[in-house]
Design a protein around this motif. Structure first.
Motif, PDB file in Angstrom:
ATOM      1  N   THR A 171       0.836  -1.194   0.000  1.00  0.00           N
ATOM      2  CA  THR A 171       0.000   0.000   0.000  1.00  0.00           C
ATOM      3  C   THR A 171       0.874   1.250   0.000  1.00  0.00           C
ATOM      4  O   THR A 171       2.070   1.184   0.256  1.00  0.00           O
ATOM      5  CB  THR A 171      -0.908   0.034   1.242  1.00  0.00           C
ATOM      6  N   ARG A 174      -1.882   7.070  -0.732  1.00  0.00           N
ATOM      7  CA  ARG A 174      -3.189   7.298  -1.340  1.00  0.00           C
ATOM      8  C   ARG A 174      -4.021   6.013  -1.425  1.00  0.00           C
ATOM      9  O   ARG A 174      -5.116   6.019  -1.971  1.00  0.00           O
ATOM     10  CB  ARG A 174      -3.011   7.907  -2.732  1.00  0.00           C
ATOM     11  N   PHE A 175      -3.475   4.922  -0.912  1.00  0.00           N
ATOM     12  CA  PHE A 175      -4.218   3.664  -0.844  1.00  0.00           C
ATOM     13  C   PHE A 175      -4.008   3.116   0.564  1.00  0.00           C
ATOM     14  O   PHE A 175      -3.244   2.189   0.785  1.00  0.00           O
ATOM     15  CB  PHE A 175      -3.703   2.684  -1.903  1.00  0.00           C
ATOM     16  N   TRP A 178      -6.870   0.872   5.463  1.00  0.00           N
ATOM     17  CA  TRP A 178      -8.268   0.466   5.610  1.00  0.00           C
ATOM     18  C   TRP A 178      -8.917   0.124   4.277  1.00  0.00           C
ATOM     19  O   TRP A 178      -9.984  -0.488   4.246  1.00  0.00           O
ATOM     20  CB  TRP A 178      -9.066   1.511   6.386  1.00  0.00           C
ATOM     21  N   HIS A 179      -8.296   0.506   3.157  1.00  0.00           N
ATOM     22  CA  HIS A 179      -8.719   0.025   1.847  1.00  0.00           C
ATOM     23  C   HIS A 179      -7.928  -1.217   1.443  1.00  0.00           C
ATOM     24  O   HIS A 179      -8.463  -2.103   0.777  1.00  0.00           O
ATOM     25  CB  HIS A 179      -8.506   1.104   0.778  1.00  0.00           C
ATOM     26  N   ALA A 180      -6.669  -1.256   1.826  1.00  0.00           N
ATOM     27  CA  ALA A 180      -5.792  -2.333   1.370  1.00  0.00           C
ATOM     28  C   ALA A 180      -6.154  -3.676   1.986  1.00  0.00           C
ATOM     29  O   ALA A 180      -6.026  -4.713   1.327  1.00  0.00           O
ATOM     30  CB  ALA A 180      -4.340  -1.992   1.692  1.00  0.00           C
ATOM     31  N   PRO A 182      -9.187  -5.026   2.899  1.00  0.00           N
ATOM     32  CA  PRO A 182     -10.232  -5.717   2.128  1.00  0.00           C
ATOM     33  C   PRO A 182      -9.761  -6.108   0.722  1.00  0.00           C
ATOM     34  O   PRO A 182     -10.129  -7.181   0.223  1.00  0.00           O
ATOM     35  CB  PRO A 182     -11.369  -4.693   2.067  1.00  0.00           C
ATOM     36  N   ALA A 183      -8.939  -5.250   0.085  1.00  0.00           N
ATOM     37  CA  ALA A 183      -8.447  -5.577  -1.255  1.00  0.00           C
ATOM     38  C   ALA A 183      -7.558  -6.807  -1.217  1.00  0.00           C
ATOM     39  O   ALA A 183      -7.683  -7.710  -2.062  1.00  0.00           O
ATOM     40  CB  ALA A 183      -7.679  -4.389  -1.836  1.00  0.00           C
ATOM     41  N   SER A 198       0.440   5.332   6.037  1.00  0.00           N
ATOM     42  CA  SER A 198      -0.915   4.827   5.804  1.00  0.00           C
ATOM     43  C   SER A 198      -1.599   4.392   7.097  1.00  0.00           C
ATOM     44  O   SER A 198      -2.720   3.901   7.058  1.00  0.00           O
ATOM     45  CB  SER A 198      -0.863   3.627   4.848  1.00  0.00           C
ATOM     46  N   ASP A 205      -5.705  11.493   7.817  1.00  0.00           N
ATOM     47  CA  ASP A 205      -7.146  11.295   7.900  1.00  0.00           C
ATOM     48  C   ASP A 205      -7.496  10.698   9.261  1.00  0.00           C
ATOM     49  O   ASP A 205      -7.266   9.525   9.533  1.00  0.00           O
ATOM     50  CB  ASP A 205      -7.599  10.350   6.782  1.00  0.00           C
ATOM     51  N   LEU A 208      -9.463   7.204  10.222  1.00  0.00           N
ATOM     52  CA  LEU A 208      -8.925   5.849  10.194  1.00  0.00           C
ATOM     53  C   LEU A 208      -9.063   5.184  11.556  1.00  0.00           C
ATOM     54  O   LEU A 208      -8.910   5.815  12.603  1.00  0.00           O
ATOM     55  CB  LEU A 208      -7.442   5.869   9.807  1.00  0.00           C
ATOM     56  N   CYS A 214      -6.822  -2.221  12.913  1.00  0.00           N
ATOM     57  CA  CYS A 214      -6.566  -2.628  11.534  1.00  0.00           C
ATOM     58  C   CYS A 214      -5.769  -3.925  11.482  1.00  0.00           C
ATOM     59  O   CYS A 214      -6.072  -4.821  10.683  1.00  0.00           O
ATOM     60  CB  CYS A 214      -5.814  -1.525  10.799  1.00  0.00           C
TER      61      CYS A 214
END
Length: 264
Positions: A171, A174-175, A178-180, A182-183, A198, A205, A208, A214
């Motif tokens: 990651t 910009r990724f 918390w997006h990585a 699930p991906a 991140s 942010d 998070l 996480c």
């Protein structure tokens, strides 16, 4: 399980960018060898990282115009020429197969693959993943391996062709994590690598979730978590959050910090 004794310390590109050989005990004359700056992604830097206490080493791998796999983080040579347009002999960079042959058997390696734009259009047999498969198949008999990449297509290709090889999704800012997570779970990989920026306590942010949460979710999803590149000051925070490995530039500093936190 990829990492047996978390948090495992992984030397980032060897001993790390711009770092020097660790001090050694003085010899009979009372003077030890003077520290020397080491170039990253070289055999000397990898061996120095192991000597400084790293349990694994990480290398960056990409391909050249003549389909050789070399150790290099940037897509260009030191002179600014694109590697994909330059033959390996002209680059002066270490060849992946030669570095593997020179490393002692059993040394674990995290192979960070830098795929290139041309992988989208070149014939399948010439793409970075196809060139990697025979090298990794051979090397998996000699040492533990993990292959990491930002490129999901490469990870899926390796999963199909080397199903027993652990792979991990990386990651970047910009990724975020918390997006990585699930991906990575959806891709069916075994690990997720997060940049320190991140993470909840360093990411701008504030929405998070905390890092501990996480990491817990990642573990429940069957993912091991690598953090890169914590410092000696922040590495104990990542260890306390339960990450499985830290990919670091300051190997001796992080090893000392983690040992101190464990004994506190």
């Amino acid at each position: 399980m990829i990492f047996e004794n978390p948090p495992t310390v992984i030397g980032h590109r060897g001993l790390g960018s711009g770092h020097v050989t660790p001090p050694r005990p003085p010899g009979a004359d009372g003077a030890g060898p003077a520290p020397r700056a080491l170039a990253e992604n070289t055999l000397e830097s990898l061996l120095a990282a192991l000597d400084a206490g790293a349990a694994w080493v990480e290398i960056d791998v990409t391909r050249t115009a003549d389909d050789e796999l070399v150790l290099r983080h940037d897509p260009t040579t030191a002179d600014g020429a694109f590697l994909v347009d330059t033959a390996a002999a002209e680059c002066g960079l270490p060849l992946l197969a030669e570095v593997f042959d020179a490393l002692p058997p059993g040394v674990p390696v995290d192979v960070d693959v830098k795929t290139i734009l041309e992988d989208a259009v070149d014939p399948p047999s010439r793409r970075t993943g196809a060139l990697l498969v025979p090298v990794l198949r051979r090397e998996a008999r000699r040492r533990p391996l993990l292959v990491t990449s930002f490129d999901p297509s490469l990870l899926l290709y390796l999963r199909e062709n080397l199903p027993d090889l652990p792979v991990g999704l990386l990651t970047w800012l910009r990724f975020p994590l918390w997006h990585a997570i699930p991906a990575a779970s959806g891709l069916g990989v075994q690990a997720v690598g997060l940049h320190t920026g991140s993470c909840g306590f360093e990411h701008p942010d504030s929405r998070l979730r905390p890092l501990e949460h996480c990491v817990d979710v990642a573990h429940k999803a069957g993912l091991e978590v690598l953090a890169w590149c914590p410092t000696a000051e922040t590495a104990p925070v990542y260890a306390g959050a339960g990450v499985d490995a830290v990919v670091v530039n300051d190997v001796p500093g992080v090893v000392a910090a983690l040992d101190g936190a464990a004994s506190a």
